[in-house]
Design a protein around this motif. Structure first.
Motif, PDB file in Angstrom:
ATOM      1  N   ALA A  24      10.721  54.753  63.198  1.00 41.36           N
ATOM      2  CA  ALA A  24      11.941  54.571  62.397  1.00 41.36           C
ATOM      3  C   ALA A  24      13.141  54.184  63.259  1.00 41.36           C
ATOM      4  O   ALA A  24      14.284  54.333  62.832  1.00 41.36           O
ATOM      5  N   LYS A  26      14.496  51.329  64.036  1.00 45.12           N
ATOM      6  CA  LYS A  26      15.404  50.338  63.451  1.00 45.12           C
ATOM      7  C   LYS A  26      16.289  50.974  62.383  1.00 45.12           C
ATOM      8  O   LYS A  26      17.486  50.670  62.290  1.00 45.12           O
ATOM      9  N   LYS A  27      15.702  51.848  61.560  1.00 47.00           N
ATOM     10  CA  LYS A  27      16.489  52.514  60.515  1.00 47.00           C
ATOM     11  C   LYS A  27      17.568  53.393  61.126  1.00 47.00           C
ATOM     12  O   LYS A  27      18.710  53.443  60.632  1.00 47.00           O
ATOM     13  N   ARG A  30      20.380  51.266  62.336  1.00 44.58           N
ATOM     14  CA  ARG A  30      21.226  50.805  61.227  1.00 44.58           C
ATOM     15  C   ARG A  30      22.129  51.937  60.737  1.00 44.58           C
ATOM     16  O   ARG A  30      23.280  51.698  60.352  1.00 44.58           O
ATOM     17  N   THR A  94      12.685  60.375  57.591  1.00 51.57           N
ATOM     18  CA  THR A  94      11.782  59.393  58.196  1.00 51.57           C
ATOM     19  C   THR A  94      10.381  59.990  58.363  1.00 51.57           C
ATOM     20  O   THR A  94       9.540  59.396  59.039  1.00 51.57           O
ATOM     21  N   ARG A 108      16.873  57.440  52.164  1.00 51.88           N
ATOM     22  CA  ARG A 108      16.344  56.710  53.316  1.00 51.88           C
ATOM     23  C   ARG A 108      17.222  55.519  53.686  1.00 51.88           C
ATOM     24  O   ARG A 108      17.046  54.909  54.739  1.00 51.88           O
ATOM     25  N   LYS A 109      18.155  55.158  52.811  1.00 53.71           N
ATOM     26  CA  LYS A 109      19.002  53.986  53.041  1.00 53.71           C
ATOM     27  C   LYS A 109      20.238  54.389  53.836  1.00 53.71           C
ATOM     28  O   LYS A 109      20.985  55.288  53.423  1.00 53.71           O
ATOM     29  N   PRO A 110      20.494  53.729  54.974  1.00 55.53           N
ATOM     30  CA  PRO A 110      21.647  54.095  55.811  1.00 55.53           C
ATOM     31  C   PRO A 110      22.973  54.105  55.067  1.00 55.53           C
ATOM     32  O   PRO A 110      23.789  55.014  55.255  1.00 55.53           O
TER      33      PRO A 110
END
Length: 330
Positions: A24, A26-27, A30, A94, A108-110
């Motif tokens: 995770a 990259k997440k 972000r 994550t 889960r969305k930044p």
């Protein structure tokens, strides 16, 4: 004395790189970028001790907005056992099951995670304590705990690169179906009553009930890793725990319990029992494992009790209103 300010701008993130089926990184990057855009000062660490030490220090200095656990339920469990009382927590899911995140509305969305951090509301929730260790969701003893233990052992040996996933349970469950002996457990209940009654305000010297069972579950919130609605009325703000037991053993009984529970018909079973209480003690004559929030925790005996308002988290406003309504109803 801890200083609390409304303009705290420090955010500490513990990133567990082993959580979940896939990396995770990259997440999390972000998320950090979105937080920086909102003007927060962000520190990220993959070291549990380092992240907690930094967060505790910034909180005591009055600079911490929140400590975010980027991981799964195991990450949440580690954090609540290590932070100083009152430190605000948030979670960026994550992991595999993410039971804590699903119940408390963490996204889960930044962008949504930053929105919760900026405009969410702080609440104090109950935790469970098993033999001195805090956890948030549920404890279980017996067959499913044995499967959790086997999956964990395989992960430690490097299976699937040390990562989780529901598929990792298939092999252990198939193995245990024919091998697990389903030993009987004894559950002592303090302050336990039928779920329709209240909870006594004072602990008793002796248990109010003793139950024999081959499947034992204790819930703080209405979540279970397989999605089964075993205790849908459980709440993290009612100052009580929900004990659910099934008396029969064996594969076919287990399959029957799973089917009836999935359709919420298990309350009609004569060998199902539900009690609410503040403290339970589970024992067995044979070695029986138990698990906490999807992680192996040891073997019986275990004493589990509620820790009211022990954990402070920052949640979306609708979730805060829902939890406040649940608390008022109790």
């Amino acid at each position: 004395m801890t200083v609390r300010r409304s303009d705290c701008d420090c955010v500490v993130i513990l990133h567990n790189p082993k959580a979940g089926r896939w990396p995770a990184d990259k997440k999390v990057r972000r998320l950090v970028s979105a937080l920086n855009e909102r003007g927060y000062s962000v520190r990220v660490s993959q070291n549990l001790g380092e992240a907690v030490e930094l967060a505790n220090r910034e909180f005591e200095a009055g600079r911490l907005k929140c400590l975010i656990g980027a991981g799964g339920d195991g990450t949440a469990g580690e954090l609540i056992n290590r932070v100083v009382p009152g430190l605000p927590l948030s979670f960026f899911p994550t992991g595999t099951s993410n039971l804590v995140a699903s119940y408390f509305g963490f996204s889960r969305k930044p962008a949504k995670a930053v929105e919760t951090l900026t405009h969410g509301e702080p609440i104090a929730i109950d935790a469970e304590m098993a033999n001195g260790r805090l956890f948030l969701v549920m404890l279980s003893c017996g067959f499913d705990a044995a499967a959790v233990e086997m999956v964990h052992r395989r992960r430690m040996e490097g299976h699937r690169g040390g990562r989780g996933g529901f598929a990792t349970f298939i092999g252990p469950i198939c193995h245990l179906i024919g091998a697990y002996p389903f030993p009987e457990m004894s559950v002592e209940v303090w302050n336990g009553r039928d779920g329709s009654d209240g909870i006594s305000a004072h602990p008793q010297a002796n248990p109010s009930a003793t139950i024999a069972a081959k499947w034992v579950f204790v819930f703080n919130v209405p979540r279970y890793g397989w999605g089964l609605p075993i205790a849908p009325e459980a709440s993290a703000t009612d100052g009580a725990l929900d004990l659910c037991t099934y008396r029969g053993g064996g594969f076919w009984k287990g399959l029957w319990y799973t089917l009836t529970t999935q359709f919420q018909l298990h309350r009609r079973l004569r060998d199902f029992q539900h009690l609410r209480g503040r403290r339970f003690r589970v024992t067995a004559e044979a070695p029986v494992p138990y698990q906490l929030d999807g992680d192996p925790a040891g073997y019986l005996p275990v004493e589990v009790e509620v820790a009211p308002h022990r954990v402070h988290i920052l949640v979306p406003k609708p979730v805060a209103r829902r939890l406040a309504s649940t608390a008022a109803g109790n």
